[in-house]
Design a protein around this motif. Structure first.
Motif, PDB file in Angstrom:
ATOM      1  N   GLN A  69       0.794  -1.323   0.071  1.00 47.92           N
ATOM      2  CA  GLN A  69      -0.052  -0.162  -0.002  1.00 47.92           C
ATOM      3  C   GLN A  69       0.879   1.467   0.203  1.00 47.92           C
ATOM      4  O   GLN A  69       0.627   2.199  -0.714  1.00 47.92           O
ATOM      5  CB  GLN A  69      -1.062  -0.010   1.154  1.00 47.92           C
ATOM      6  N   ILE A  70       2.053   1.338   0.834  1.00 48.33           N
ATOM      7  CA  ILE A  70       2.651   2.566   1.132  1.00 48.33           C
ATOM      8  C   ILE A  70       3.411   2.914  -0.276  1.00 48.33           C
ATOM      9  O   ILE A  70       3.367   3.851  -0.873  1.00 48.33           O
ATOM     10  CB  ILE A  70       3.618   2.495   2.023  1.00 48.33           C
ATOM     11  N   GLY A  72       2.561   1.646  -3.266  1.00 49.77           N
ATOM     12  CA  GLY A  72       1.729   1.674  -4.451  1.00 49.77           C
ATOM     13  C   GLY A  72       1.245   3.414  -4.093  1.00 49.77           C
ATOM     14  O   GLY A  72       1.395   4.251  -5.218  1.00 49.77           O
ATOM     15  N   ARG A  73       1.077   3.817  -3.240  1.00 49.21           N
ATOM     16  CA  ARG A  73       0.843   5.382  -3.205  1.00 49.21           C
ATOM     17  C   ARG A  73       2.176   6.113  -3.123  1.00 49.21           C
ATOM     18  O   ARG A  73       1.791   7.351  -3.985  1.00 49.21           O
ATOM     19  CB  ARG A  73       0.367   5.724  -1.718  1.00 49.21           C
ATOM     20  N   ASN A  76       2.429   5.963  -7.158  1.00 46.30           N
ATOM     21  CA  ASN A  76       1.451   6.928  -7.874  1.00 46.30           C
ATOM     22  C   ASN A  76       1.667   8.437  -7.635  1.00 46.30           C
ATOM     23  O   ASN A  76       1.336   9.311  -8.489  1.00 46.30           O
ATOM     24  CB  ASN A  76      -0.080   6.497  -7.316  1.00 46.30           C
ATOM     25  N   LEU A  77       1.996   8.615  -6.649  1.00 50.24           N
ATOM     26  CA  LEU A  77       2.281  10.159  -6.338  1.00 50.24           C
ATOM     27  C   LEU A  77       3.455  10.869  -7.116  1.00 50.24           C
ATOM     28  O   LEU A  77       3.391  11.660  -7.578  1.00 50.24           O
ATOM     29  CB  LEU A  77       2.752  10.351  -4.753  1.00 50.24           C
ATOM     30  N   TRP A 132       0.916  -6.743  -5.908  1.00 50.64           N
ATOM     31  CA  TRP A 132      -0.240  -6.412  -5.553  1.00 50.64           C
ATOM     32  C   TRP A 132      -1.506  -7.406  -6.003  1.00 50.64           C
ATOM     33  O   TRP A 132      -2.250  -7.776  -5.273  1.00 50.64           O
ATOM     34  CB  TRP A 132      -0.802  -5.022  -5.954  1.00 50.64           C
TER      35      TRP A 132
END
Length: 175
Positions: A69-70, A72-73, A76-77, A132
């Motif tokens: 999750q981290i 991935g964020r 994307n950022l 993922w």
């Protein structure tokens, strides 16, 4: 491009530096601050010795889920900021004649470094997406294998390259 840079040079340089800061700084924060805490299970060694905190420790599946999750964020950022970095760098290189001047080797070195970083980022992005998907299907071991090189090899490579590119950027600005 020269007129654009002449009119908005300060904004262009600011966006360029901000983009590099977010990309490299985000990777450093994940690798140095976040990843070690997740891998330790969220509990310090001292807490483990003082108390029986086994119930509050993260299990491997939870650690992997949080890591996915981290990352991935973060991925994307930084995608937007990689695009901004590329566009502003191109504007500056063209406007200042960087590919034809005395500082040509610095411009090219910096461009090569950012390009290698972008390729490495793309590879990590793909590996994380595959991980993922596997994780979502319950294939935890396979997902972990997809992520194995990211925190200990690929991310540190991009951090070192990013710091080198930042140094070259400061050299190009003459500071």
């Amino acid at each position: 491009m020269t007129e654009l840079f002449g009119n908005y040079g300060q904004l262009i340089v600011f966006l360029h530096v901000l983009s590099a800061f977010i990309w490299v700084g985000g990777m450093i924060a994940i690798r140095v601050a976040v990843h070690p805490v997740i891998q330790r299970g969220g509990v310090t060694a001292a807490e483990m010795l003082e108390n029986d905190v086994k119930s509050s420790m993260l299990v491997p599946k939870q650690r992997l889920g949080i890591t996915l999750q981290i990352t991935g964020r973060l991925f994307n950022l930084v995608m937007l900021f990689i695009a901004i970095l590329f566009i502003t760098g191109l504007i500056m290189a063209i406007a200042t004649g960087g590919h034809h001047g005395d500082l040509k080797s610095l411009f090219l070195s910096k461009e090569i470094i950012w390009t290698v970083m972008a390729v490495n980022y793309t590879y990590m992005y793909i590996k994380r997406a595959k991980a993922w998907k596997l994780f979502s299907q319950g294939e935890v071991a396979l997902a972990k294998a997809q992520m194995s090189f990211i925190p200990n090899l690929l991310l540190p490579i991009n951090i070192v390259l990013g710091i080198a590119a930042l140094w070259l950027g400061v050299s190009l600005r003459g500071l």
